[in-house]
Design an enzyme around this catalytic site. Sequence first.
Site, short mmCIF file in Angstrom:
data_model
loop_
_atom_site.label_atom_id
_atom_site.label_comp_id
_atom_site.label_asym_id
_atom_site.label_seq_id
_atom_site.Cartn_x
_atom_site.Cartn_y
_atom_site.Cartn_z
CE LYS A 22 -3.77 -2.54 2.18
NZ LYS A 22 -4.99 -2.48 2.96
CG HIS A 126 -7.49 -2.07 -2.08
ND1 HIS A 126 -7.94 -1.37 -0.98
CD2 HIS A 126 -6.95 -3.22 -1.61
CE1 HIS A 126 -7.67 -2.07 0.11
NE2 HIS A 126 -7.07 -3.20 -0.24
CD GLU A 203 -8.15 -7.14 -0.51
OE1 GLU A 203 -7.05 -7.66 -0.36
OE2 GLU A 203 -8.34 -5.92 -0.42
O1 LIG Z 1 -6.23 -4.74 1.79
C1 LIG Z 1 -5.49 -5.70 1.95
C2 LIG Z 1 -4.71 -6.26 0.84
O2 LIG Z 1 -5.03 -5.62 -0.32
C3 LIG Z 1 -5.36 -6.33 3.24
O3 LIG Z 1 -4.85 -5.41 4.13
P1 LIG Z 1 -4.79 -5.82 5.67
O4 LIG Z 1 -4.15 -7.18 5.72
O5 LIG Z 1 -3.95 -4.77 6.29
O6 LIG Z 1 -6.18 -5.88 6.17
#
Ligand SMILES: O=C(CO)COP(=O)(O)O
Length: 297
Positions: A22, A126, A203
Site C-alpha cells: 500500500k 481496492h 476482500e
Molecule cells: O487490503 C489488503 C490487501 O489488499 C489487506 O490489508 P490488511 O491485511 O492490512 O487488512
Amino acid sequence: MAASNQPTYPHLPPKLILMSTKAYFSPAHTINYLKSLLDPSSGIIPLPTSDILFGLIPDFLSIHPCAAILSEHSQSTSTSSKHPQQWPLHLGAQDSFWEPTYGAYTGCTVPAALKTLGITIVEFGHAERRRLLSETDETTAKKAAAASQTGLIPLVCIGELNAPDLQGPMSMAVGNAMSQLTPQITSLLSAIPLHAPVIFAYEPVWAIGAAEPAGVEFVGPVVQAIRQVVGKFEKTRGRTGVTRVVYGGSAGPGLWSGRTNGGMGLGEWVDGMFLGRFAHRIEGVKDVVDEVVGSMA
Ligand SMILES: O=C(CO)COP(=O)(O)O
C-alpha cells in the site's frame, strides 16, 4: 500473414501469495524489504514458480528500483533466462490508467510503461481506492481492460461493505454478499478479452485493516458462489481465460492452514492469499509461504 495482436500472458500457477505494501513504506524501506525477502537467510526463495506465484506489489516510486534489483538478482543466480517471469518473485503495480499506452495523461501510469519494467500484475478496485478516490466498477473495468490488452494480469479487488449477520442462515449471509459481488465480477469479466487471465481478490471491505480476517465458515461459501458466477459467465459468454480467487482482509499466518482457526483452513477454498499488514514482518511472510507449500506436498 498479418501479425496477431492478441497479447500473450504470464503463466498463472494454481496457488498465489501476493503482498501489497500500500503506502506504508518509504522507497528505502521497500528496497530493504525486498532484499530481505530475497535473502537466502529468510528461507522463502526459491519457490516452485510453476506451482506458486509469489508477488510483491509496492508503491509506484519503488517499482523501478525493485525491478532493477530483481533483474540483477536473476542474472546473478541464473545462466539461462532472465525474463521477468523467471524472477524469484513477480512484481505488481497498485493501479494503472485506462489508456493502454503513452500519451498526454498527466499523473497517470500507463500499462505499456509498467510492462517495460517487467511488471506482470496490476491491482485494481481496492476498497481504499473506491472509498478515497471514488473509483467504481466502471473505472475498475476500464483500467483492467487496458492492462489486459497490454498482456498484464489484472488483480481485481471485490468485496461487500458490511459484515454478515451470522445469527441467521448462512445462505442468506452469502446471498447478501453476492448481491454486491456479482455486478463487480460480471462488469469486470465483460470488459476484458475472453482469453485473458484474471485474479479476483475477495476482500470483504469490513475485514480490511481489522484485528481478525473474516471467518472461514463464511468466506468458503462466498468463494464458492464467486466461482459459480465465473463458471456461468464462461458457459454463457465463452470465456476461456484462467480465473483465480484469492482472499485478502487481515489475512496472515495460520489462516491458510487453520492453525489459528480451530482447524478450519482457508486453503481448502481459495487459490491464494493477499497479504497487507501481516506481510510487514518477513517472518510472517515465511509462515504463510510454509503453510501454502506444506499444503501442496
Ligand atoms: O487490503 C489488503 C490487501 O489488499 C489487506 O490489508 P490488511 O491485511 O492490512 O487488512
